[in-house]
Design an enzyme around this catalytic site. Structure first.
Site, PDB file in Angstrom:
ATOM      1  N   HIS A  12     -19.138 -24.720 -52.348  1.00 38.83           N
ATOM      2  CA  HIS A  12     -18.431 -25.674 -51.479  1.00 38.83           C
ATOM      3  C   HIS A  12     -18.652 -27.112 -51.949  1.00 38.83           C
ATOM      4  CE1 HIS A  12     -22.161 -25.464 -48.602  1.00 38.83           C
ATOM      5  NE2 HIS A  12     -22.327 -26.426 -49.483  1.00 38.83           N
ATOM      6  N   HIS A  59     -23.457 -31.266 -44.102  1.00 39.94           N
ATOM      7  CA  HIS A  59     -24.353 -32.047 -44.958  1.00 39.94           C
ATOM      8  C   HIS A  59     -24.769 -33.339 -44.263  1.00 39.94           C
ATOM      9  CE1 HIS A  59     -22.270 -29.151 -47.500  1.00 39.94           C
ATOM     10  NE2 HIS A  59     -23.337 -29.201 -48.276  1.00 39.94           N
ATOM     11  N   HIS A 194     -28.102 -25.480 -58.427  1.00 34.54           N
ATOM     12  CA  HIS A 194     -27.941 -26.938 -58.459  1.00 34.54           C
ATOM     13  C   HIS A 194     -29.124 -27.609 -57.796  1.00 34.54           C
ATOM     14  CE1 HIS A 194     -26.257 -25.971 -54.467  1.00 34.54           C
ATOM     15  NE2 HIS A 194     -26.003 -27.247 -54.167  1.00 34.54           N
ATOM     16  N   GLU A 241     -29.337 -22.947 -50.275  1.00 35.07           N
ATOM     17  CA  GLU A 241     -28.230 -22.696 -49.342  1.00 35.07           C
ATOM     18  C   GLU A 241     -27.576 -21.330 -49.597  1.00 35.07           C
ATOM     19  OE1 GLU A 241     -25.562 -26.001 -49.890  1.00 35.07           O
ATOM     20  OE2 GLU A 241     -24.609 -25.147 -51.652  1.00 35.07           O
TER      21      GLU A 241
HETATM   22 FE    FE Z   1     -23.958 -27.656 -49.770  1.00 35.94          FE
END
Ligand code: FE
Length: 430
Positions: A12, A59, A194, A241
């Site tokens: 996302h 976020h 990431h 996540e």
């Molecule tokens: Fe995220």
């Protein structure tokens, strides 16, 4: 009954939305992103689902640390696009399937997941970045409604991989026990490797990502043994996540049919996509009835209690505006505006004529019957200088004097507060 036909897994990252908005379909650096989604949109078109159930995380846009929860299900009727600092993207708000969402909420709670619920919160890139490439919109509306589940993965402690997988297993029953025939597609969002924080930012691990995708498809239970630190070490801090993907995996059959997979690492976040078809047998009507009865058990029979109005999700969503109008009397500016010119404030809030009338007449009983929760009525009472006892007496259809005779002590009180206290004392003639 509702049926989970399959699931889409997707990153996302805001990169996707940025590429869509910039119309970068032909740009060599961005093209692979669009190519990855073509088979998914084709699959969606073939499946013709009625609803997308999307698991995402906000976020720190609409969900801040003043109240942070683990599993927060959107139970409202629609959602706007959040402004994340650069102005909201030019996308229309998306409709939700509210009745399905509320059914799922009741079912998960009955399965002892202590859910939280939201409505009217704008959704950020965690949801709209992939949606903007998955679903068509005509500038006014989207082709499908959604049910969003926001997972609090940013402030530790965060739900474990195992807990997410278990939630997914309950989610399957929750969805498939919905009585209406609906085809539901699940969407798991979140990047693979990431890290976007600290000196280690820019960390990626494509070999691990490939292994992770294999395990996700063939041995998801092995992934439930991984800790957040394991994910951080192998895939970078923000790859934790990934636990959101396990919610979706838990809702699918143990064996799934993978019909699409892609992987592209353009910059910071590994953009992975996949489509899995559910191989589970549909739930039987008997099993669905058992599940629904379990969800209804706690309030079963409550309708026989006269003059009793349990404040459930239907009431909460159906009368959100009125409850919010009255709740916001705790905000000094709103309270002052109400006292100065209630009619003007009614207009600003688009209250219905019925709602205005009940507030003007301080018709506590009608407000309660209509859908206000008592705890906003006592706020209005404090503002207009009426004691709680007045409200109770009115709801029972009695005079204050009659009602007071039924109490052991004849006292008047209101919610605490410097303004309310003095008013109630004055109304009591003190
Ligand atoms: Fe995220």
């Amino acid at each position: 009954m509702a049926r989970i036909v399959g699931a889409i897994a997707t990153s996302h990252t805001p990169t996707i939305g940025f590429a869509v908005d910039g119309q970068k379909q032909q740009d060599p650096a961005w093209k692979p992103i669009f190519e990855a989604y073509q088979p998914i949109t084709a699959w969606l078109a073939a499946q013709q689902p009625d609803v997308l159930f999307i698991v995402y995380n906000d976020h720190v846009t609409s969900f801040f640390f003043d109240h942070y929860s683990a599993f927060c299900l959107g139970v409202g009727e629609g959602y706007a696009v959040a402004d994340e600092g650069g102005g909201a993207r030019r996308l229309p708000p998306i409709k939700a399937h509210g009745p399905l969402a509320r059914h799922i909420g009741r079912q998960l709670m009955a399965d002892e997941f202590d859910m939280s619920f939201f409505q009217e919160k704008p959704l950020d890139h965690g949801c709209f970045s992939p949606l903007s490439v998955l679903l068509p919109n005509d500038g006014q509306s989207w082709s499908l409604p959604i049910v969003p589940l926001q997972v609090g993965v940013l402030q530790f402690p965060v739900p474990s991989a195992k807990r997410c997988f278990s939630l997914g297993q309950s989610l399957r029953t929750a969805i498939e026990s919905y009585p209406e025939d609906l085809k539901v597609v699940l969407v798991a969002t979140g990047g693979l490797s990431h890290q976007i924080q600290g000196e280690r930012c820019g960390f990626n691990n494509p070999p691990w990502d490939a292994r992770l995708m294999e395990l996700y498809e063939h041995d998801p239970v092995a992934l439930t043994r991984m800790t957040h630190a394991d994910h951080a070490r192998l895939g970078g801090m923000e790859s934790t996540e990934f636990v959101m993907w396990l919610i979706v995996r838990g809702a699918l059959s143990p064996a799934v049919k993978c019909v699409h997979r892609s992987y592209y690492l353009p910059s910071m976040t590994a953009i992975a996509t996949a489509v899995y078809e559910n191989q589970a047998e549909p739930m039987t009507e008997e099993a669905a009835e058992v599940a629904r009865a379990k969800a209804g058990a706690q309030l079963e029979g409550i309708e026989t209690l006269e003059g009793t109005y349990p404040f459930d999700l239907e009431r909460s969503v159906g009368h959100y505006r009125l409850n919010k109008f009255l709740h916001d009397l705790v905000i000094p500016a709103h309270r002052a505006a109400f006292k100065a010119d209630p009619e003007k404030l009614f207009d600003t809030w688009h209250l219905s004529e019925q709602e205005r009338d009940m507030i003007r007449r301080r018709d506590w009983r009608a407000l309660m019957q209509y859908g206000a929760i008592f705890f906003v009525l006592e706020k209005l009472a404090a503002v207009v200088g009426v004691s709680n006892l007045h409200v109770y007496a009115h709801m029972r259809g009695q005079s204050l004097e009659e009602f007071q005779k039924t109490r052991n002590a004849q006292v008047l009180y209101s919610v605490g507060g410097s303004e309310a206290h003095d008013k109630v004392e004055r109304s009591a003639g003190r």
